[in-house]
Design an enzyme around this catalytic site. Structure first.
Site, PDB file in Angstrom:
ATOM      1  N   LYS A 162       1.034  -1.091  -0.001  1.00 10.55           N
ATOM      2  CA  LYS A 162       0.178  -0.228  -0.459  1.00 10.55           C
ATOM      3  C   LYS A 162       0.352   1.325  -0.344  1.00 10.55           C
ATOM      4  CE  LYS A 162      -4.254  -2.161   2.297  1.00 10.55           C
ATOM      5  NZ  LYS A 162      -3.184  -3.655   2.582  1.00 10.55           N
ATOM      6  N   ARG A 163       1.788   1.317  -1.444  1.00 12.30           N
ATOM      7  CA  ARG A 163       2.771   2.414  -0.837  1.00 12.30           C
ATOM      8  C   ARG A 163       2.177   3.815  -1.415  1.00 12.30           C
ATOM      9  NH1 ARG A 163       5.145  -0.291   2.521  1.00 12.30           N
ATOM     10  NH2 ARG A 163       7.095  -0.449   2.468  1.00 12.30           N
TER      11      ARG A 163
END
Length: 269
Positions: A85-86
């Site tokens: 989930k960057r």
């Protein structure tokens, strides 16, 4: 997906689960857990989804285990979605892209989850590198956590919901791709009518839809039909607890994954 069915098995080695399996909550337990899951499901399901946070909590030794999971997926022909989930801006987003999407990086699986909530355009470096290397992205769109609605259901100055704006940007990147484009969305399988309520046209995205919440978290055929409708052919159903609760024996895990894959295929038919 076509060869192994539409199931992605989450690899979520949190401390309590390691304890349930009789493993220490350290890098050695993490490695035993993760590679045992890979031994059970690799080559038998479409994808695995290691949750990066559970590896990062063990420091460099944990990241080394994540590298082993990515390598095991490559060796067995199993897609690896790194669930990190960057999301960031500029050179920092570029560095994340290099780590998780560039050829030669030991952390680069086949796809990466990303957060578009610094503005979809901030994902540009990841989009460019994913398209250049043949990898995929899954951008958070409609998630099942109740807090998500505060942002995802909010409306822009144009009167469009944030979720619909994210979906539209993904659709533009996937335009003309066949059978599906490389920029997918994360859409919770238990969100009910949220897609309709927020004006998100999932079928128009023309990209894969990663759907956490199938199986133990409550989503079956009825829920998947309600959430995805005509977009069900695009869904990669994700199940973690439904498989991992089978326990540490490889045979039991393998059987659980087989049942989950059959159930997902039937639910999405």
């Amino acid at each position: 997906m076509d060869e192994h069915g539409p199931l992605c098995v989450g690899i979520d080695p949190h401390g309590s689960l390691l304890g349930d399996w009789g493993l220490p909550d350290d890098a050695t337990g993490l490695r035993e857990f993760s590679l045992r899951v890979m031994d059970a499901v690799a080559g038998r399901v479409a994808a695995v989804k290691p949750q990066a946070a559970f590896f990062e909590r063990h420091g460099s030794a944990g990241l080394a285990v994540l590298e082993e999971v990515v390598a095991a997926g490559r060796a067995t022909g199993t897609l690896v979605v790194v669930d990190a989930k960057r999301g960031d801006i500029g050179s920092t987003m570029g560095a994340y892209a290099d780590a998780y999407l560039s050829d030669g990086s030991p952390l680069a699986g086949d796809a990466l989850t990303v957060s578009p909530y610094l503005g979809f355009g901030s994902l540009g470096p990841a989009v460019e590198l994913a398209l250049a290397t043949g990898r995929g992205l899954f951008a958070l769109c409609l998630t099942s956590n109740p807090e998500g609605a505060e942002v995802q259901h909010a409306r822009t100055a144009d009167g469009v919901t944030v979720a619909a704006a994210v979906a539209a940007r993904a659709a533009a990147l996937n335009e003309g791709a066949s059978p599906l484009g490389s920029v997918g969305l994360v859409v919770g399988a238990t969100i009910g009518d949220a897609a309709r309520a927020t004006g998100v046209d999932l079928a128009a995205v023309n990209g894969p839809l990663l759907a956490p919440g199938v199986g133990a978290q409550g989503a079956g055929a009825r829920e998947l039909a309600a959430v995805f409708g005509d977009a069900r052919r695009q869904v990669l159903a994700s199940s973690s607890r439904g498989v991992l609760r089978a326990g540490p024996e490889v045979g039991a895990l393998r059987d659980a994954a087989g049942r989950a894959a059959a159930e997902a295929a039937a639910a999405l038919r």
